[in-house]
Motif scaffolding. Structure first.
Motif, PDB file in Angstrom:
ATOM      1  N   GLN A  65      10.711  11.419  39.680  1.00 50.01           N
ATOM      2  CA  GLN A  65       9.251  11.357  39.508  1.00 50.01           C
ATOM      3  C   GLN A  65       8.886  10.356  38.398  1.00 50.01           C
ATOM      4  O   GLN A  65       7.894   9.623  38.514  1.00 50.01           O
ATOM      5  N   THR A  66       9.705  10.312  37.351  1.00 52.75           N
ATOM      6  CA  THR A  66       9.450   9.365  36.260  1.00 52.75           C
ATOM      7  C   THR A  66       9.616   7.924  36.767  1.00 52.75           C
ATOM      8  O   THR A  66       8.808   7.042  36.461  1.00 52.75           O
ATOM      9  N   ALA A  67      10.658   7.716  37.574  1.00 54.66           N
ATOM     10  CA  ALA A  67      10.862   6.378  38.152  1.00 54.66           C
ATOM     11  C   ALA A  67       9.677   6.025  39.055  1.00 54.66           C
ATOM     12  O   ALA A  67       9.174   4.883  39.028  1.00 54.66           O
ATOM     13  N   ARG A  68       9.221   7.000  39.824  1.00 54.97           N
ATOM     14  CA  ARG A  68       8.078   6.751  40.726  1.00 54.97           C
ATOM     15  C   ARG A  68       6.860   6.302  39.910  1.00 54.97           C
ATOM     16  O   ARG A  68       6.186   5.317  40.242  1.00 54.97           O
TER      17      ARG A  68
ATOM     18  N   LYS B  50      18.503  10.139  48.071  1.00 55.15           N
ATOM     19  CA  LYS B  50      17.249  10.394  47.324  1.00 55.15           C
ATOM     20  C   LYS B  50      16.741   9.074  46.727  1.00 55.15           C
ATOM     21  O   LYS B  50      15.533   8.801  46.734  1.00 55.15           O
ATOM     22  N   LEU B  51      17.664   8.283  46.215  1.00 52.93           N
ATOM     23  CA  LEU B  51      17.256   6.972  45.676  1.00 52.93           C
ATOM     24  C   LEU B  51      16.705   6.087  46.798  1.00 52.93           C
ATOM     25  O   LEU B  51      15.697   5.397  46.629  1.00 52.93           O
ATOM     26  N   ARG B  52      17.384   6.131  47.942  1.00 49.82           N
ATOM     27  CA  ARG B  52      16.947   5.290  49.062  1.00 49.82           C
ATOM     28  C   ARG B  52      15.536   5.677  49.510  1.00 49.82           C
ATOM     29  O   ARG B  52      14.713   4.815  49.785  1.00 49.82           O
ATOM     30  N   SER B  53      15.247   6.993  49.561  1.00 52.57           N
ATOM     31  CA  SER B  53      13.893   7.323  50.031  1.00 52.57           C
ATOM     32  C   SER B  53      12.840   6.996  48.979  1.00 52.57           C
ATOM     33  O   SER B  53      11.729   6.582  49.340  1.00 52.57           O
ATOM     34  N   LEU B  54      13.151   7.107  47.698  1.00 53.96           N
ATOM     35  CA  LEU B  54      12.148   6.685  46.703  1.00 53.96           C
ATOM     36  C   LEU B  54      11.922   5.170  46.801  1.00 53.96           C
ATOM     37  O   LEU B  54      10.793   4.681  46.683  1.00 53.96           O
ATOM     38  N   GLN B  55      13.007   4.455  47.031  1.00 49.58           N
ATOM     39  CA  GLN B  55      12.863   2.995  47.161  1.00 49.58           C
ATOM     40  C   GLN B  55      12.024   2.624  48.389  1.00 49.58           C
ATOM     41  O   GLN B  55      11.250   1.652  48.339  1.00 49.58           O
TER      42      GLN B  55
ATOM     43  N   THR C 114       8.457   3.001  46.936  1.00 47.38           N
ATOM     44  CA  THR C 114       7.930   2.198  45.826  1.00 47.38           C
ATOM     45  C   THR C 114       8.416   0.748  45.781  1.00 47.38           C
ATOM     46  O   THR C 114       7.774  -0.095  45.178  1.00 47.38           O
ATOM     47  N   ARG C 115       9.621   0.511  46.299  1.00 47.86           N
ATOM     48  CA  ARG C 115      10.261  -0.825  46.196  1.00 47.86           C
ATOM     49  C   ARG C 115      10.429  -1.266  44.742  1.00 47.86           C
ATOM     50  O   ARG C 115      10.487  -2.462  44.439  1.00 47.86           O
ATOM     51  N   GLY C 116      10.490  -0.286  43.859  1.00 44.89           N
ATOM     52  CA  GLY C 116      10.530  -0.636  42.438  1.00 44.89           C
ATOM     53  C   GLY C 116      11.924  -0.776  41.843  1.00 44.89           C
ATOM     54  O   GLY C 116      12.076  -1.252  40.723  1.00 44.89           O
ATOM     55  N   PHE C 117      12.965  -0.328  42.576  1.00 42.57           N
ATOM     56  CA  PHE C 117      14.323  -0.463  42.043  1.00 42.57           C
ATOM     57  C   PHE C 117      14.833  -1.878  42.286  1.00 42.57           C
ATOM     58  O   PHE C 117      14.663  -2.435  43.377  1.00 42.57           O
TER      59      PHE C 117
END
Ligand code: V47
Length: 382
Positions: free
Chosen positions: A207-210, A240-245, A248-251
């Motif tokens: 959530q913090t990364a988001r 989990k990292l893949r779905s956040l990416q 957001t495309r932020g990684f």
């Protein structure tokens, strides 16, 4: 990619190879099958195809300097050999002038990035961190400040009673450029409870990364492997990292981190092996199809394994580092720093073309005196 060149001893990899060849996304079960397979050459070959599709023959490196302002930490993670109680032998906290002096002491290679992380200090006020960023920016205006893990951001929010968003906004105003990928460990609560029970949860890390990405800040992500985690828990972490990416495309970059047990509360565990290290590089490259970069962090892998990793899915070696504490407190035998010429030699000998990058993967050009000249007309290469 031509799948007819793919030769696997493990026939179970063939349907996975077909999916990778077709550019299709791998499932949880396929991720676990990759970890269960011992056909490292086949897995590495596939990951190398993906890596070459994304980056051709280029291998990135940067001229950076790590700064750890304090090792005093309230978290007491079992995985960590770096953190200390305030009164414990070896505990330190740098005055701001010391931080600025440390930054200047690695400046001979004209660094483009300061990588700044530290312990969760019981007494330092948030203002210290703002002054630290501001002071560095004033003294080294062209250096990118990649600072504070999601765990530190969560801690700043706790001590200031501010929202994560406001903490990030204040840090950005003070000079924060992006965030490093540390503190992710393994997201699954079973593992976190054992290796880092006082750290923010995996959900909070994400959530913090988001929130950071929503504000336009870029970050990296890591996974700490080779301790008590299962193969399923590794795949769960990566997906989990893949779905956040996807959201957001932020990684920018993913860095698999090998656990170093020495001097930690988990010192009874064995060290990771080269086989597992290369498998993690390759499988990360295959599962994290939406991550631009996979880094082989030479400090943690050893230069020898990091170099081989450039043919197993990795496209980045990290940088000069100059002074490393987290892994060396945990028994790492690698050097503390690597010269640009040595990074280039490792990359060339692996048959890759070295390209100096800044934190956001823009090519760095140098003036005749070696000063960086960032080509800001080029778009971020992610
Ligand atoms: O968060 C701590 C890990 C991380 C140990 O973003 C340990 O470019 C192994 O995140 N054994 C910090 N690992 C390092 C990190 C990093 C490194 C290089 C580049 C980037 C980047 C990020 O190191 C911690 C934790 O996950 N760690 N103790 C240990 N005993």
């Amino acid at each position: 990619m031509n799948c007819s060149q793919f030769i696997a001893e493990d026939k179970q990899l063939e349907p996975i190879a077909e999916k990778v060849t077709a550019g299709a996304r791998l499932s949880f079960e396929e991720g676990v099958a990759l970890y269960r397979s011992n056909d490292l050459l086949a897995i590495g070959w596939l990951a190398n195809q993906v890596r070459e599709q994304k980056h051709g023959n280029v291998c990135y490196y940067n001229i950076n300097r790590h700064i750890n302002p304090t090792n005093t930490c309230v978290a007491h993670c079992r995985l960590c050999a770096f953190g200390r109680d305030a009164e414990a032998p070896g505990a330190y906290t740098m005055a701001l002038e010391e931080v600025f002096g440390t930054a200047a002491s690695g400046y001979s290679e004209a660094v483009t990035e300061f990588h700044i992380v530290g312990g969760l200090h019981p007494d330092l006020p948030f203002q210290y961190y703002l002054d630290l960023l501001r002071g560095l920016k004033e003294r080294f205006p062209q250096v990118h400040l990649k600072a504070f893990t999601m765990v530190e951001i969560g801690y700043f929010a706790r001590i200031t009673k501010m929202s994560t968003r406001d903490v990030l906004l204040k840090l950005r105003e003070a000079g924060l450029g992006s965030l490093p990928g540390g503190g992710a460990e393994i997201f699954h609560p079973r593992v976190r409870k054992i290796i880092c029970d006082h750290k923010i949860s995996g959900m909070m890390w994400l959530q913090t990364a988001r929130t950071a990405h929503e504000l336009g800040l870029r970050s990296n992500a890591t996974m700490l492997y080779g301790h008590i985690e299962t193969e399923e828990e590794r795949v769960d972490h990566l997906l989990k990292l893949r779905s956040l990416q996807d959201e957001t495309r932020g990684f920018v970059c993913f860095i698999p981190l090998a656990f170093h047990p020495e001097n930690t509360a988990l010192s009874h565990l064995p060290k990771t092996t080269g086989f597992l290290d290369l498998k993690n590089i390759a499988i990360s490259r295959l599962l994290l199809d939406n991550f631009p970069h996979v880094k082989a962090y030479w400090i943690m892998l050893t230069p020898a394994i990091a170099q081989v990793a450039l043919r197993f899915g990795a496209d980045d070696l990290d940088g000069t580092v100059v002074e490393e504490k987290i892994y060396h407190d945990a028994g790492a035998k690698t050097a503390q720093a690597m010269r640009r010429s040595e990074l280039i030699r490792l990359i060339r000998e692996a048959g890759r073309d070295p390209l100096e990058r800044d934190t956001l993967y823009r090519p760095v050009q140098r003036t005749p005196t070696g000063e960086p000249r960032l080509d800001t007309t080029l778009s971020v290469n992610v």
